[in-house]
Structure formats: structure tokens, C-alpha cells
Design an enzyme around this catalytic site. Structure first.
Site, PDB file in Angstrom:
ATOM      1  N   HIS A   8       0.836  -1.195   0.000  1.00 58.14           N
ATOM      2  CA  HIS A   8       0.000   0.000   0.000  1.00 58.14           C
ATOM      3  C   HIS A   8       0.870   1.244   0.000  1.00 58.14           C
ATOM      4  O   HIS A   8       2.042   1.198   0.391  1.00 58.14           O
ATOM      5  CB  HIS A   8      -0.927   0.020   1.224  1.00 58.14           C
ATOM      6  CG  HIS A   8      -0.203  -0.029   2.535  1.00 58.14           C
ATOM      7  ND1 HIS A   8       0.283  -1.207   3.068  1.00 58.14           N
ATOM      8  CD2 HIS A   8       0.127   0.934   3.418  1.00 58.14           C
ATOM      9  CE1 HIS A   8       0.858  -0.960   4.220  1.00 58.14           C
ATOM     10  NE2 HIS A   8       0.794   0.335   4.458  1.00 58.14           N
ATOM     11  N   CYS A  31       1.526   3.655  11.937  1.00 57.62           N
ATOM     12  CA  CYS A  31       2.525   3.143  11.003  1.00 57.62           C
ATOM     13  C   CYS A  31       2.883   4.262  10.030  1.00 57.62           C
ATOM     14  O   CYS A  31       2.199   5.286   9.978  1.00 57.62           O
ATOM     15  CB  CYS A  31       2.002   1.912  10.252  1.00 57.62           C
ATOM     16  SG  CYS A  31       0.613   2.230   9.140  1.00 57.62           S
TER      17      CYS A  31
END
Length: 751
Positions: free
Chosen positions: A65, A266
Site C-alpha cells: 500500500h 505506522c
């Protein structure tokens, strides 16, 4: 607005065998639907994200991603691989691959839906259903949260007897529609996907907007008043509850569960953030522990209710980027790990924080294991050397923007006004609007002021990396003292480390509760500044200044073989990690010399910049010389690498190194060493800290400087072509599914 995923974005028979090919195959579907405008540019962004940290997860899941300017709207593509594809997960290949594409400025609503998917990936029933789907349309509907006819029976299998698989609470509700509704509700409430799972002990799933308040406040098992009077003393310290915090309430009331607050985050803030949150919540339900998570993702974050934080018995930080407003969690047992540990070891983390609470280990955010505001959280047992590197890198990373702005302004001043512009009077007293020299003096003096912040900023943010915001004041003070006594770059390093250490020592002192509120803003800055100032002025500052002067004189006197050896070392450092910590150390060393320039420091700066230009230029040339050795994406990256290399952006070689590090990095290092040595041998100098070929007028011996760069580029190109050519001759290359007629060289390389 288009649906996030449709049947056209699903491939139930993904016939590729590398993660690069999988990303390309799924991205091509996005391109056909107009969701991605530049395939190779998008894939380069995916590769850059993958280089930060592998995206494979336990349980056979891969989630490549990224955010990218080449994405028109948030999009999700799903592929299912029979043999599995290696995405770097500890337990082996992934057979379920989700490619998540988010625009550079994605809106909160869509990112909330993506976070909802990330949470559901932690549900075994959901992933099992995806493994048995036979229709792309049904798979897309299941991922969206719609209600395909086959999904309810699949997801509720095994629950007829009244049992649920661990962590599957609310799955049927997710599959039958409330996921999308709950995600939308949570977006409006500012708490991404917090309503799709019950808290510990809840009997049913609610998708009403009121649930987040219940979860972040009193929780479904106790009234708000109990939460407000939770087990904390006046100083915010957790009050031990005996074994695991299950001691009965006063007056013989019901037992109170152990309470944990957690923060997950993250680098991209799209997937791992929410998967870690779901994993922690699920593990908490299994252990009878009440877990409330604050997800600090791309969709922003909703702060936990202060009453919930005050009532918590322990804190878990599962993060790879700094935890925002970390001071809110001071005074509690704390476990601080990377975000992947939050996904893969949630039960262990909960057990660890319970053990700490039972032992009475109360910590502050700055003193928590591995927890500093700017370092990526490490695993337990991280060595002091690793921590020291992170602290130093935190200071360098904040210093670099001052270097770039100030250095280039100084370079422009020299370019316009000549090398005597440093003798010009202050522009505040004398400025002629129509004279070029006045404008040159303006640029030079602004740049000089920016450069004067280098040492204080370096010291201040080293201390910040060690001890959070209380470290800033003594760090800046120590850095300013280093500047005052001419201790230079070494003085700044020492001042930052001393300031951080002093603050950390003060933070470990237990103080009365009434004083805790003024400690970070008054007491700690005052005491630490006095200590650091005393040490820098009267104890260690003078010796460091003498060492700095000796080093400067040594650099000035470098010639012949000694200079060449230094050039080789600097070239190797610049090309080893292509913009990473070692590269930044060499760069910071060179820039530190520009603060008090002399012949030696100007030679060092020239060698560092020349060597840093070699890797991207070499990769670009290699894609032209032997294009068949590279994938189509790498050949496209090669075009951009010409400009990046010429601009002294070493990171332009990262996509090549990420795909084939064992051949690219040694080749780059060899060329960088040659260039650094030749630059020193030719006695080239450089007054600008950046700019590449665009600051040629500021380079001493520019023709020989270009010769050094060309020589190193040719060496790196020859080596990488030779090594890749040898790999290509290895037996049994696999045909690439994404590029007919070409061999899948990455399979050979990986072998």
C-alpha cells in the site's frame, strides 16, 4: 464517488510469483479503470513503501500500500494466489494480497473504510471466506461489507453450537452491512472504525454513533462515574489491583477488569495502524482485559477520553512513527514496540503490561523502553548502539532543512556577488535596490543566519529524540554554547547527548504529585539548562573545541594519500545505504565543516556530494546500456534517476537497491569510493551543501570534478551490469506474467 473495490479489481487466480509482479498485475486493473494515472510512477511509490518495512503479515496476508500522487481516488484491488507470494511475513508466503492505493490527499471517509478493512483482516472467518470465494463479484461485495448470499453462511460457520472462533465477535454483522455504516459513523465521530467491534464483555454489536463514547468513556461494563474514579492516585499512577487487576470493587461489588489503553500508528497510516488496533482488542477480549485503542492513522486521530487514560492500568504503544501527544500517558506501566509486534504478538504485549503493573513498574513516555518521540519503536532488547544511532539521526534529520535552505542561499550569494560577498555590510544598514551585489548580500546573509542554527538545532533535536520536549531547551542551550566557544559539530553532538541524558535522569526522580504539572515546563528546563551550560562552558566544552580545531587543521592540511583515503571512506559511506543513517552521518560531517569553511572542509564537501551523485546516475546509465536486465518499471525509474543523480539526490537509486540489494549496493559503493578518491586527489572544493551539477560555478576545478563523477558512474554501471548479467545466465528463469517476452529476473536475483 466510485466504489472502493469492484469485481474488475479482483483476481481470484493471481498467476505471478513475486511481490513486484503481484503489485503490477493488480495495479494494471486500477489503470484500466482510471484509478491510477501513471502505472510505473505508482509502482515506484509502492516499492518505496515496501522498502521501509515488509507488508506481509502472519496468516498468509500481503498488504502492499502507499499514498501516491498518481492515484485519482482511494482504491483497493484484491488478488488470491494459489502457491503464495513472499511479502516478508515471518510465517511464509501470502495467498491473500490486497493492494491499497490512496491519493496524496485522500479524504477521511475513504481512509476510514480502508481502516475498517484492515481491522477485518484480523478476523479468521473473514479471511477464510475470501479463500473459498469463487466469484469476483461476491469477493468484492464481501470486502466492501455488502451482503452476498454466500457470505453469511460462510462467516457464521461453526457458530451454530453457540461458539465463536477467537476474535470473530461481530463478524456476521460485518458481513451483512453494518461495517460500511459503522465506518461512516466513526468517520463523523472522528474515531476511525471504532464502532465495529464490542469491548470486552459486550453481548452484542452496536453500530450506533453513541458507542464510541461508551467505549472511550466508561465502557459497556461500568458506569461513567466508575471510569472517572478509576484506579489511579492523585498523581496519575496506576494503583495495583493484585493479580492482573481483577480485585473486587470496594463494598464487595463486581470485579473490575484490567484496563489497557493503546496507541497504534505506522508510516503510511492506512493498514498496519488499524490491524494492530484490531489485534490488540481481540487479544484483550480473549484475556478478559479491557483494551481501548487510539489509532493515529492517515484519517487523523481522535484523542482518548482523559478519564479513560487516567483509569487505565497500563499503556501499549505499537508504532513506527512518533506517538502524538505522548505525555498524556505519563505515570503508567508502558510497553513500547513496533506496529508489527502489535499485530503478531498482541497477547504477549498485554501479558507484558500486566506483569509490569503487578511489579509496580511505573514509567514515563520518555523513559519507556524504546520510546522516544522521533525514533521508530524497536523490539525489546534493542541495543544501546541502535538507540544512539537513532538519537543522532533525529538531530541530523531536523538539521538537514536548515542546511539545504541556508547552504543554497549562501551558494546563490556567492554565484551572484562573487567570493568577496561575505565582506559586504549588513543589508539592514545598506541596501541598493538596483544593485546585484546588494541582492547577493541579502541572500548570503539570510543563508548565513539559517546556517547559524545548525549546531543548536542538531543538539536540540538529539536531546528531543532522547527525552521528548523537555529536552529541547537544554539541547538548544548546549548547542548555542558549543557555537559560542567554537566547539563546532562535535560540540553540538556532545551537547545534545548530555542534554538528553540529564533530562532523562531528572525524569526518573520521583517528585510529589503537586509538582508534576510544572516539571516539564519549568523545573526540568531550568535545572537541565544550568547543568548543560555549566558542563559545556567550564568542563568539556573547551577540550571539544580544541579537538574540533585540531580536526579542522588536519582537514586543511590533507593532501596526497591521506586525502584519497578519506575520500574513499566518505564515498563508501554515502553509497552504502543510499540516503540512510550512514549516508546522513557522512553528509552531516561535511556540512559541519562548512560552518567554519577552510580548504580541507571544502574538499570534504565536494567529495561527499560527488559520491552521492553516483548511484542514481549509474543505475540510469545501466538501464540504457543493458535495458533487458531491468524490468519495465526499473527502466522508467532510470529516466527519473538521471535528474535525481544530477541534483545530488542519492535516494534516486533506492528502487533499484530495494529490488536487488546484493548486486546494486556493492556496485554503488565501488563507484562512490572511486569518485570520492578522485575528487580528493584532484583537490576539488565546494562551497554549497547541495545542488549537484547546478552549482558547478561554485566548484573548484569543475572539469576534474565532472571527470571524478563520470569515472565513478562508469565503474558502478559496469559492475551492476556484470553482476546482473551473470544472474541472468543462471538456469531456469521464470517468464514474467506482467511483461510477455521478458524473463522474470527478480526471481533469479532473489535466489
Amino acid at each position: 464517488m466510485s466504489e472502493m473495490i469492484t469485481a474488475d479489481l479482483v483476481d481470484l487466480d493471481l498467476a505471478v510469483n513475486t511481490k513486484e509482479a503481484a503489485a503490477r498485475s493488480l495495479a494494471e486493473r486500477m489503470v484500466r479503470l482510471g484509478r491510477v494515472t501513471d502505472l510505473d510512477g505508482f509502482l515506484a511509490d509502492v516499492a518505496a513503501r515496501e522498502a521501509q518495512m515488509p507488508t506481509g503479515l502472519d496468516g498468509g496476508i500481503g498488504i502492499p500500500h502507499c499514498r501516491s500522487a498518481h492515484v485519482t481516488e482511494p482504491t483497493l484491488a484484491f488478488g488470491r494466489s494459489g502457491p503464495g507470494i513472499d511479502f516478508g511475513a515471518p510465517d511464509g508466503p501470502a495467498d491473500l494480497i490486497f493492494l491499497i492505493a490512496a491519493p496524496a490527499g485522500a479524504d477521511d471517509a475513504h481512509l476510514t473504510i480502508l481502516s475498517s478493512l484492515a481491522r477485518r483482516l484480523m478476523d479468521p472467518a473473514f479471511t477464510s471466506a475470501l479463500r473459498t470465494m469463487t466469484s469476483p463479484a461476491e469477493a468484492a461485495a464481501l470486502i466492501r461489507g455488502d451482503a452476498p448470499e454466500a457470505a453469511p453462511s460462510t462467516l457464521t460457520e461453526g457458530s451454530a453450537s453457540g461458539e465463536e472462533p477467537p476474535g470473530a465477535a461481530g463478524t456476521a454483522a460485518d458481513a451483512s452491512g453494518p461495517v460500511a455504516a459503522s465506518a461512516s459513523a466513526s468517520a463523523s465521530a472522528g474515531a476511525p472504525a471504532e464502532v465495529e467491534r464490542p469491548a470486552a464483555g459486550a453481548e452484542s454489536v452496536s453500530s450506533t454513533p453513541e458507542e464510541p463514547a461508551a467505549r472511550q468513556g466508561a465502557g459497556p461494563e461500568r458506569p461513567a462515574a466508575e471510569a472517572d474514579s478509576g484506579p489511579a492516585d492523585g498523581a496519575g499512577n496506576a494503583v495495583p489491583r493484585g493479580a492482573g487487576g481483577r480485585e473486587g470493587a470496594p463494598g464487595g461489588g463486581p470485579s473490575v477488569p484490567f484496563r489497557v489503553v493503546a496507541v497504534t500508528s505506522c508510516p503510511t497510516g492506512i493498514a498496519h495502524t488499524y490491524m494492530a488496533a484490531e489485534s490488540l482488542e481481540s487479544a484483550g477480549r480473549d484475556a478478559g482485559v479491557e483494551v481501548v485503542v487510539e489509532t493515529q492513522g492517515s484519517a487523523g486521530f481522535a484523542r482518548l477520553d482523559p478519564a479513560v487514560v487516567a483509569a487505565a492500568d497500563g499503556v501499549i504503544f505499537a508504532h513506527d512513527v512518533p506517538v502524538r501527544e505522548k505525555e498524556r500517558f505519563a505515570g503508567k506501566p508502558t510497553v513500547d514496540v513496533g506496529v508489527k509486534a502489535g499485530i503478531n504478538r498482541a497477547a504477549e504485549l498485554i501479558a507484558e503490561v500486566r506483569d509490569k503493573a503487578e511489579r509496580g513498574e511505573v514509567t514515563t513516555p520518555a523513559a519507556a523502553k524504546g520510546g522516544t518521540p522521533v525514533e521508530s519503536a524497536g523490539e525489546p532488547g534493542e541495543g544501546y548502539g541502535t538507540k544512539l544511532r537513532k538519537w543522532l539521526m533525529s538531530g541530523v534529520s531536523y538539521m538537514v532543512p536548515f542546511v539545504a535552505a541556508g547552504g543554497l542561499l549562501i551558494a546563490l550569494g556567492f554565484a551572484i556577488g562573487g567570493y568577496t560577498i561575505d565582506k559586504a555590510p549588513s543589508v539592514a544598514e545598506h541596501f541598493a535596490w538596483g544593485q546585484a551585489d546588494s541582492w547577493a548580500a541579502l541572500l548570503f546573509q539570510i543563508g548565513g543566519l539559517a546556517f547559524s542554527f545548525l549546531i543548536p538545532v542538531l543538539a536540540g533535536y538529539i536531546a528531543y529524540g532522547m527525552a521528548d520536549r523537555p529536552g529541547l531547551v537544554p539541547g538548544f542551550v548546549g548547542g548555542s554554547v558549543a557555537l559560542t566557544i567554537n566547539a563546532g559539530f562535535l560540540g553540538g553532538l556532545a551537547a545534545g547527548l548530555i542534554a538528553g541524558g540529564v533530562v532523562m535522569a531528572i525524569q526518573r526522580i520521583r517528585v510529589p504529585a503537586p509538582l508534576r504539572g510544572i516539571m516539564p515546563v519549568v523545573v526540568i528546563p531550568l535545572i537541565s539548562s544550568v547543568i548543560v551550560g555549566f558542563l559545556m562552558f567550564l568542563v568539556i566544552g573547551k577540550p571539544i573545541a580544541s579537538l574540533q580545531k585540531a580536526l579542522t587543521d588536519w582537514l586543511s592540511g590533507l593532501s596526497g594519500a591521506n586525502a584519497v583515503v578519506l575520500g574513499v571512506i566518505l564515498g563508501l559511506m554515502m553509497c552504502f545505504d543510499l540516503g540512510g543513517p550512514l549516508n546522513k552521518v557522512a553528509y552531516a560531517f561535511a556540512v559541519g565543516g562548512l560552518a567554519s569553511p577552510n580548504e580541507g572542509s571544502l574538499k570534504v564537501m565536494a567529495a561527499v556530494m560527488a559520491a552521492g551523485m553516483v548511484p542514481p546516475l549509474a543505475m540510469a546509465l545501466a538501464t540504457v546500456v543493458r535495458g533487458k536486465l531491468f524490468t519495465k518499471a526499473e527502466r522508467e525509474n532510470g529516466k527519473a534517476a538521471w535528474v535525481l543523480g544530477a541534483s545530488f539526490i542519492t535516494e534516486g537509486a533506492i528502487p533499484f537497491a530495494a529490488a536487488d540489494p546484493l548486486r546494486v549496493i556493492p556496485s554503488a559503493m565501488a563507484g562512490g569510493a572511486v569518485t570520492g578518491a578522485l575528487s580528493m586527489l584532484f583537490e576539488c572544493t565546494l562551497r554549497a551543501p547541495h545542488g549537484g551539477v547546478f552549482v558547478i560555478p561554485l566548484i573548484g576545478n569543475p572539469a576534474l570534478y565532472l571527470v571524478a563523477i563520470v569515472a565513478g558512474t562508469l565503474v558502478s554501471t559496469a559492475l551492476v551490469v556484470l553482476l546482473k548479467g551473470h544472474a541472468r545466465r543462471a538456469p531456469a528463469p521464470v517468464p514474467a506474467a506482467d511483461e510477455p517476452g521478458e524473463t522474470q529476473e527478480k526471481v533469479t536475483v532473489a535466489a
